[in-house]
Write a protein that holds these residues in place. Structure first.
Motif, PDB file in Angstrom:
ATOM      1  N   ASP A 217     -14.490  28.418  -9.901  1.00 58.72           N
ATOM      2  CA  ASP A 217     -14.422  28.604 -11.350  1.00 58.72           C
ATOM      3  C   ASP A 217     -15.805  29.021 -11.850  1.00 58.72           C
ATOM      4  O   ASP A 217     -16.724  28.202 -11.916  1.00 58.72           O
ATOM      5  N   VAL A 218     -15.964  30.291 -12.186  1.00 56.59           N
ATOM      6  CA  VAL A 218     -17.270  30.809 -12.603  1.00 56.59           C
ATOM      7  C   VAL A 218     -17.417  30.656 -14.119  1.00 56.59           C
ATOM      8  O   VAL A 218     -16.582  31.149 -14.886  1.00 56.59           O
ATOM      9  N   ALA A 219     -18.471  29.967 -14.543  1.00 58.58           N
ATOM     10  CA  ALA A 219     -18.757  29.788 -15.971  1.00 58.58           C
ATOM     11  C   ALA A 219     -19.540  30.993 -16.477  1.00 58.58           C
ATOM     12  O   ALA A 219     -20.600  31.328 -15.934  1.00 58.58           O
ATOM     13  N   THR A 220     -19.022  31.656 -17.501  1.00 59.97           N
ATOM     14  CA  THR A 220     -19.675  32.855 -18.025  1.00 59.97           C
ATOM     15  C   THR A 220     -20.629  32.510 -19.173  1.00 59.97           C
ATOM     16  O   THR A 220     -20.675  31.383 -19.653  1.00 59.97           O
ATOM     17  N   LEU A 221     -21.355  33.519 -19.598  1.00 65.94           N
ATOM     18  CA  LEU A 221     -22.378  33.349 -20.629  1.00 65.94           C
ATOM     19  C   LEU A 221     -21.753  32.902 -21.955  1.00 65.94           C
ATOM     20  O   LEU A 221     -20.732  33.430 -22.386  1.00 65.94           O
ATOM     21  N   ASN A 222     -22.367  31.901 -22.569  1.00 66.68           N
ATOM     22  CA  ASN A 222     -21.984  31.512 -23.924  1.00 66.68           C
ATOM     23  C   ASN A 222     -22.494  32.594 -24.873  1.00 66.68           C
ATOM     24  O   ASN A 222     -23.703  32.766 -25.035  1.00 66.68           O
ATOM     25  N   PRO A 223     -21.605  33.348 -25.512  1.00 67.75           N
ATOM     26  CA  PRO A 223     -22.055  34.501 -26.306  1.00 67.75           C
ATOM     27  C   PRO A 223     -22.896  34.135 -27.518  1.00 67.75           C
ATOM     28  O   PRO A 223     -23.594  34.990 -28.072  1.00 67.75           O
ATOM     29  N   PHE A 224     -22.855  32.863 -27.927  1.00 65.10           N
ATOM     30  CA  PHE A 224     -23.592  32.454 -29.114  1.00 65.10           C
ATOM     31  C   PHE A 224     -24.935  31.800 -28.782  1.00 65.10           C
ATOM     32  O   PHE A 224     -25.641  31.359 -29.675  1.00 65.10           O
ATOM     33  N   SER A 225     -25.251  31.702 -27.488  1.00 63.57           N
ATOM     34  CA  SER A 225     -26.524  31.093 -27.104  1.00 63.57           C
ATOM     35  C   SER A 225     -27.391  32.040 -26.290  1.00 63.57           C
ATOM     36  O   SER A 225     -28.354  31.611 -25.663  1.00 63.57           O
ATOM     37  N   ALA A 226     -27.051  33.321 -26.276  1.00 60.94           N
ATOM     38  CA  ALA A 226     -27.855  34.292 -25.541  1.00 60.94           C
ATOM     39  C   ALA A 226     -29.206  34.462 -26.221  1.00 60.94           C
ATOM     40  O   ALA A 226     -29.331  34.348 -27.448  1.00 60.94           O
ATOM     41  N   PRO A 227     -30.270  34.718 -25.451  1.00 56.35           N
ATOM     42  CA  PRO A 227     -31.602  34.902 -26.037  1.00 56.35           C
ATOM     43  C   PRO A 227     -31.615  36.047 -27.050  1.00 56.35           C
ATOM     44  O   PRO A 227     -30.851  37.002 -26.941  1.00 56.35           O
ATOM     45  N   ALA A 228     -32.493  35.932 -28.028  1.00 62.89           N
ATOM     46  CA  ALA A 228     -32.622  36.983 -29.047  1.00 62.89           C
ATOM     47  C   ALA A 228     -32.968  38.314 -28.393  1.00 62.89           C
ATOM     48  O   ALA A 228     -33.781  38.380 -27.471  1.00 62.89           O
ATOM     49  N   GLY A 229     -32.333  39.344 -28.867  1.00 60.90           N
ATOM     50  CA  GLY A 229     -32.582  40.667 -28.312  1.00 60.90           C
ATOM     51  C   GLY A 229     -31.677  41.027 -27.157  1.00 60.90           C
ATOM     52  O   GLY A 229     -31.694  42.168 -26.684  1.00 60.90           O
TER      53      GLY A 229
END
Length: 324
Positions: A217-229
């Motif tokens: 089960d691969v956990a993907t990027l949380n779209p609301f916590s990605a670094p600025a830019g």
């Protein structure tokens, strides 16, 4: 680009050394722990006991060890090491959703593929046969493979060089798994954390009646916590997440929701005797895999010590009985 050849990746080198650095008995114990007990009619009377634990609601009654239960005064469940050499089926979700990003910068497909390499490193060390299957909404394809770990890596790298343009079809992939006739063969299903719905878990339960099942089960990027830019792109429709939607509150809500769903899925799979390995990067997946392998070694040592102490206690009781 998903599926690019990264043979010089340090994780790839660590995976390759995993199988060669372990003794065959340790490899067997590790795979035995990962395969675990499942709901087949197989009794396994000649297998070695790897672990003894307290019975929990949802455990199958057939797993209760009555001698251990009598000694402890409560129901105890045993986990046994499987000694069989068999086929391992690796089923890879090849839907375009697997091009979604992880926090590590890898795609979900890259992390899933490295997880399959970990299983291959141990399975080939045990001389298992491996069948590699890729599935999406357009087709289910069994990829021919024969040889050692280097050949497996080459075969997997070639299979990953695809367009990744079709949607996923988990229903078809699980239907394929249900048709696998190699009873007791290990089935490894690799996908991301968004793929499975409740009805899919029930299907996995049906598969687990005849096969041990492990879910990657691969956990993907949380779209609301990605670094600025950072440009966050949806793996399904390729649309970007607007920057103004990102906030700490939204990020925490998504994180909590995903963790809750993952834990619920883990519990449901455990009821069927199946195991889930979840991670957000290849490195974290490797660490979790090694942790489970280490547990098998520690469990075997503990059981050997426990059995030795029990035998010693029996001998002391017999001596005392004879003296009386």
């Amino acid at each position: 680009m998903i599926g690019r050849n990264r043979s010089d990746d340090p994780i790839r080198r660590r995976i390759e050394s995993l199988g060669t650095s372990m003794s065959l008995p340790t490899v067997r114990r590790a795979l035995g722990l990962l395969e675990g007990e499942h709901a087949s009619g197989r009794r396994g009377g000649g297998d070695d006991v790897m672990d003894v634990r307290v019975y929990e609601p949802g455990d199958e009654a057939r797993l209760i060890d009555w001698k251990s239960s009598a000694r402890q005064g409560r129901p105890m469940v045993v986990q046994r090491e499987r000694h069989v050499t068999s086929r391992v089926w690796m089923l890879m979700d090849a839907g375009r959703q697997m091009t979604g990003s992880c926090a590590s910068g890898e795609t979900a497909g890259d992390v899933a593929a490295n997880a399959l390499r970990m299983f291959a490193a141990l399975s080939l060390r045990r001389s298992d046969d491996i069948s590699l299957v890729f599935g999406d909404a357009a087709s289910i394809t069994r990829v021919p493979f024969n040889g050692g770990f280097s050949q497996f890596e080459h075969t997997l790298d070639r299979a990953m060089e695809r367009e990744w343009s079709h949607d996923r079809n988990i229903d078809a992939l699980l239907a394929y798994a249900r048709r696998i006739r190699d009873r007791d063969a290990l089935i490894v299903i690799a996908t991301d954390e968004h793929a499975l719905r409740r009805e899919h878990v029930g299907t996995i339960g049906l598969i687990a009646r005849t096969h041990p099942v492990v879910l990657i089960d691969v956990a993907t990027l949380n779209p609301f916590s990605a670094p600025a830019g950072t440009a966050v792109v949806d793996g399904a429709d390729r649309r970007r997440v607007p920057a103004f939607l990102r906030s700490a509150v939204a990020a925490e809500q998504v994180r909590a929701h995903r963790e809750f769903n993952a834990e619920a899925l883990r519990r449901e799979l455990s009821r069927y005797g199946s195991r889930m390995i979840r991670a957000a990067s290849s490195e974290a997946m490797f660490d979790e895999f090694v942790r489970l392998v280490s547990l098998s070694t520690a469990s075997a040592a503990f059981n050997q010590l426990h059995a030795s102490r029990h035998d010693q206690n029996d001998q002391n009781e017999r001596r005392m009985g004879g003296a009386a």
